[in-house]
Design a protein around this motif. Sequence first.
Motif, PDB file in Angstrom:
ATOM      1  N   HIS A 123       0.846  -1.189   0.000  1.00  0.00           N
ATOM      2  CA  HIS A 123       0.000   0.000   0.000  1.00  0.00           C
ATOM      3  C   HIS A 123       0.881   1.239   0.000  1.00  0.00           C
ATOM      4  O   HIS A 123       2.086   1.178   0.290  1.00  0.00           O
ATOM      5  N   LEU A 124       0.270   2.375  -0.273  1.00  0.00           N
ATOM      6  CA  LEU A 124       1.044   3.611  -0.439  1.00  0.00           C
ATOM      7  C   LEU A 124       1.851   3.939   0.811  1.00  0.00           C
ATOM      8  O   LEU A 124       3.009   4.361   0.726  1.00  0.00           O
ATOM      9  N   HIS A 125       1.279   3.759   2.002  1.00  0.00           N
ATOM     10  CA  HIS A 125       1.974   4.178   3.216  1.00  0.00           C
ATOM     11  C   HIS A 125       3.154   3.283   3.568  1.00  0.00           C
ATOM     12  O   HIS A 125       3.904   3.598   4.494  1.00  0.00           O
ATOM     13  N   LEU A 126       3.334   2.174   2.850  1.00  0.00           N
ATOM     14  CA  LEU A 126       4.518   1.343   3.060  1.00  0.00           C
ATOM     15  C   LEU A 126       5.699   1.787   2.210  1.00  0.00           C
ATOM     16  O   LEU A 126       6.815   1.297   2.407  1.00  0.00           O
ATOM     17  N   GLN A 127       5.462   2.704   1.281  1.00  0.00           N
ATOM     18  CA  GLN A 127       6.522   3.156   0.396  1.00  0.00           C
ATOM     19  C   GLN A 127       7.489   4.080   1.152  1.00  0.00           C
ATOM     20  O   GLN A 127       7.085   4.801   2.071  1.00  0.00           O
ATOM     21  N   HIS A 128       8.740   4.059   0.757  1.00  0.00           N
ATOM     22  CA  HIS A 128       9.721   5.000   1.284  1.00  0.00           C
ATOM     23  C   HIS A 128       9.845   6.227   0.391  1.00  0.00           C
ATOM     24  O   HIS A 128      10.672   7.098   0.659  1.00  0.00           O
ATOM     25  N   PHE A 129       9.014   6.283  -0.664  1.00  0.00           N
ATOM     26  CA  PHE A 129       9.050   7.383  -1.609  1.00  0.00           C
ATOM     27  C   PHE A 129       7.618   7.831  -1.891  1.00  0.00           C
ATOM     28  O   PHE A 129       6.673   7.049  -1.753  1.00  0.00           O
ATOM     29  N   THR A 130       7.455   9.079  -2.316  1.00  0.00           N
ATOM     30  CA  THR A 130       6.116   9.616  -2.557  1.00  0.00           C
ATOM     31  C   THR A 130       5.484   9.009  -3.799  1.00  0.00           C
ATOM     32  O   THR A 130       4.274   8.783  -3.836  1.00  0.00           O
ATOM     33  N   ARG A 131       6.281   8.739  -4.824  1.00  0.00           N
ATOM     34  CA  ARG A 131       5.773   8.158  -6.068  1.00  0.00           C
ATOM     35  C   ARG A 131       6.252   6.719  -6.194  1.00  0.00           C
ATOM     36  O   ARG A 131       7.334   6.352  -5.736  1.00  0.00           O
ATOM     37  N   ARG A 132       5.439   5.894  -6.849  1.00  0.00           N
ATOM     38  CA  ARG A 132       5.825   4.511  -7.100  1.00  0.00           C
ATOM     39  C   ARG A 132       6.862   4.449  -8.230  1.00  0.00           C
ATOM     40  O   ARG A 132       7.036   5.418  -8.975  1.00  0.00           O
ATOM     41  N   PRO A 133       7.539   3.298  -8.385  1.00  0.00           N
ATOM     42  CA  PRO A 133       8.504   3.158  -9.483  1.00  0.00           C
ATOM     43  C   PRO A 133       7.851   3.360 -10.840  1.00  0.00           C
ATOM     44  O   PRO A 133       6.650   3.133 -11.027  1.00  0.00           O
ATOM     45  N   LEU A 134       8.641   3.768 -11.825  1.00  0.00           N
ATOM     46  CA  LEU A 134       8.110   4.027 -13.156  1.00  0.00           C
ATOM     47  C   LEU A 134       7.566   2.766 -13.811  1.00  0.00           C
ATOM     48  O   LEU A 134       6.678   2.842 -14.667  1.00  0.00           O
ATOM     49  N   MET A 135       8.072   1.589 -13.436  1.00  0.00           N
ATOM     50  CA  MET A 135       7.596   0.357 -14.056  1.00  0.00           C
ATOM     51  C   MET A 135       6.159   0.027 -13.671  1.00  0.00           C
ATOM     52  O   MET A 135       5.474  -0.692 -14.413  1.00  0.00           O
ATOM     53  N   THR A 136       5.683   0.549 -12.529  1.00  0.00           N
ATOM     54  CA  THR A 136       4.348   0.161 -12.050  1.00  0.00           C
ATOM     55  C   THR A 136       3.260   0.486 -13.066  1.00  0.00           C
ATOM     56  O   THR A 136       2.516  -0.404 -13.494  1.00  0.00           O
ATOM     57  N   PRO A 137       3.086   1.747 -13.501  1.00  0.00           N
ATOM     58  CA  PRO A 137       2.008   2.009 -14.467  1.00  0.00           C
ATOM     59  C   PRO A 137       2.304   1.446 -15.853  1.00  0.00           C
ATOM     60  O   PRO A 137       1.379   1.187 -16.621  1.00  0.00           O
ATOM     61  N   LEU A 138       3.571   1.238 -16.188  1.00  0.00           N
ATOM     62  CA  LEU A 138       3.905   0.733 -17.514  1.00  0.00           C
ATOM     63  C   LEU A 138       3.609  -0.755 -17.672  1.00  0.00           C
ATOM     64  O   LEU A 138       3.116  -1.193 -18.717  1.00  0.00           O
ATOM     65  N   LEU A 139       3.899  -1.553 -16.641  1.00  0.00           N
ATOM     66  CA  LEU A 139       3.779  -3.004 -16.760  1.00  0.00           C
ATOM     67  C   LEU A 139       2.672  -3.606 -15.905  1.00  0.00           C
ATOM     68  O   LEU A 139       2.111  -4.641 -16.261  1.00  0.00           O
ATOM     69  N   PHE A 140       2.331  -2.984 -14.785  1.00  0.00           N
ATOM     70  CA  PHE A 140       1.342  -3.556 -13.880  1.00  0.00           C
ATOM     71  C   PHE A 140      -0.015  -2.871 -13.962  1.00  0.00           C
ATOM     72  O   PHE A 140      -1.016  -3.424 -13.521  1.00  0.00           O
ATOM     73  N   GLY A 141      -0.075  -1.652 -14.482  1.00  0.00           N
ATOM     74  CA  GLY A 141      -1.329  -0.913 -14.546  1.00  0.00           C
ATOM     75  C   GLY A 141      -1.285   0.298 -13.641  1.00  0.00           C
ATOM     76  O   GLY A 141      -0.443   0.405 -12.736  1.00  0.00           O
TER      77      GLY A 141
END
Length: 453
Positions: free
Chosen positions: A213-231
Motif C-alpha cells: 500500500h502507499l503508506h509502506l513506500q519510502h518514496f512519494t511516487r511509485r517506481p516508473l515500471m508500475t504504471p507501464l507493466l502492472f497498470g
Amino acid sequence: MIRAGLVRLPLTVASAFVLASAVEAMAIAPAHAQDAGQQDAPHAPAVDGGAPPAPAPDLAAIRAAIGADQQPATGSPDKGAPASVAPGADAPVTAQSAVRPPSAGVLNPDTSVIVDGSFGYYGRHRSDFAGIGIPVSGDDPSNSKEGFTLQEVELAFQAAVDPYLEAAVFLTIPNLEGIEVEEAYLLTTALPANLQIKAGTFRSQLGRNNGQHLHLQHFTRRPLMTPLLFGADGFRAPGLQVSLLLPGLPWFATLYAEAFSVGAPDVGVVATFGGGSRGPASLAYTGVLEQFWSPSEATSVFLGLNFATAIASECALPPCGDGRRDYLYGGDLYFKWRPPTVVGEMGSLMWSTEYFARTISQGGPTEGALYTEPVVQVAKRWYLGTRFDLTGVPSGANVPRRYGVAGSVTFAPSEFSRFRLYAQNLWGPDVPSALIGFVQLELSIGAHGAHPF
C-alpha cells in the motif's frame, strides 16, 4: 495504534462484581481443610458429619443483573459478536462469563485511518509531464495541480472471523476523486499441510512493490515500471490465491498460484493484462516463488521469482481473433541489514531491486523496466533514500527508454507519523527533463494490522 480505555461502571454493577467474586470464592472453597497449611482440591465433597457445603450461587441471576446495565436499550445482543465471546441462551453460564461481560472492543474489527497529504511542485505541468511518455499511477499526486492535495486516504478494517478465517477490507480515496475498494478478502488460517487460501479482490503477489500500500513506500511516487507493466493501480483484481509453505527445506520458501478476473481496460490504454468474458481462457494466471534467508542475526535476504500470463490488453476488446497473450516475468530482491543490538535506534539498511519484462505472443515485442532503491536509517527518526529507475530495457513502443533519479528525506517522530521531502528528475532521449518535488505528511490513527516483511 491501540488506545486502552477506562470503563466507568455504575456503583450497582461494581457491587455486583465484588459480590459475584466473593460468592464464587465461597462456592469453590473447600468445606474443610485436611490439615493446616494444606488445601483440598476444588469442589471437594464435605466430610461425613461435617457442615454441608455452601449452596451454589445463582450465577445466572447475577449475570442477568449485570447485563441489564450493560446491554443496549433494545436489549438485543450485538449481531457481530462471535459465539466464543458472547454466549447464547443455550451456552453454559460460567463464573467468567457471569462477572466479566465481553468488552465491546472485541466485537469490532481493528479499524484505522491513514492520511497521506502533500504539497507538490511540478517543474512541468501535467500536459507537459504526460509528454515524457510515462503514465502516472492511480495514487500519484502528479494528477493534481501544483499546491496542496490529499494524495490518499485509506480506511482499513481487519479482524478474525472465527478460528478458520480472517477478513480485511481496505478502502482508499486517491486525490479526493472518489472512494475505491483497494482490497477486500478472506484468508484461511487453519488449513492442513501448510496451505492457505485468499479469496476476494486483492493485490497480486507479483513483485515486491505491487503488493504494498502507499503508506509502506519510502518514496512519494511509485517506481516508473508500475504504471507501464502492472497498470495504473498496480495489478489488483477479483481472484483466488493458493499458497503453500514448502516443507523440508533449510530456508523459508512459499509458492503462490493465483487466478484473476481482469476487466477489459479502457480503449487506448496499453496495459499488460486484458480481460473479457471468454471463460477460463480470459483469466490472468500468476505463479510466484518467494524465498527467505537469514545468513546472520543482522542480515535478511528475500528473493522472489515471478511469472504471469493473460490476454493482451490490445485483444481484450473484440474483434481480435483468438487474441494474443501477454507474458510477464521477472525477479525482486530485498536485502535488510540491522544489527541485533541496535533495536531500531539507528544504522539500518533496506535495499529493494526489481526487474520485469513483458513479451506479447505471435511476434509481439518484448519490453522491460527496472528500479533499485536503497534506504538508510541514519538516526533514530531519520531515513535517507534514493531510487534509480530505468525503463525500456529492452525498449518498445509501449515502454520507451526513460531514466529517473529520486531522493527522499524522511523524519518519523513515531511509527504513526512521517514527514517526507521528495524530489525526482525524469529524462530520456529526445524528450525534455521533468523535475518534480513534494513535501509529504503521513498520519495513522487506529489499530492497523502488521504487513508482510
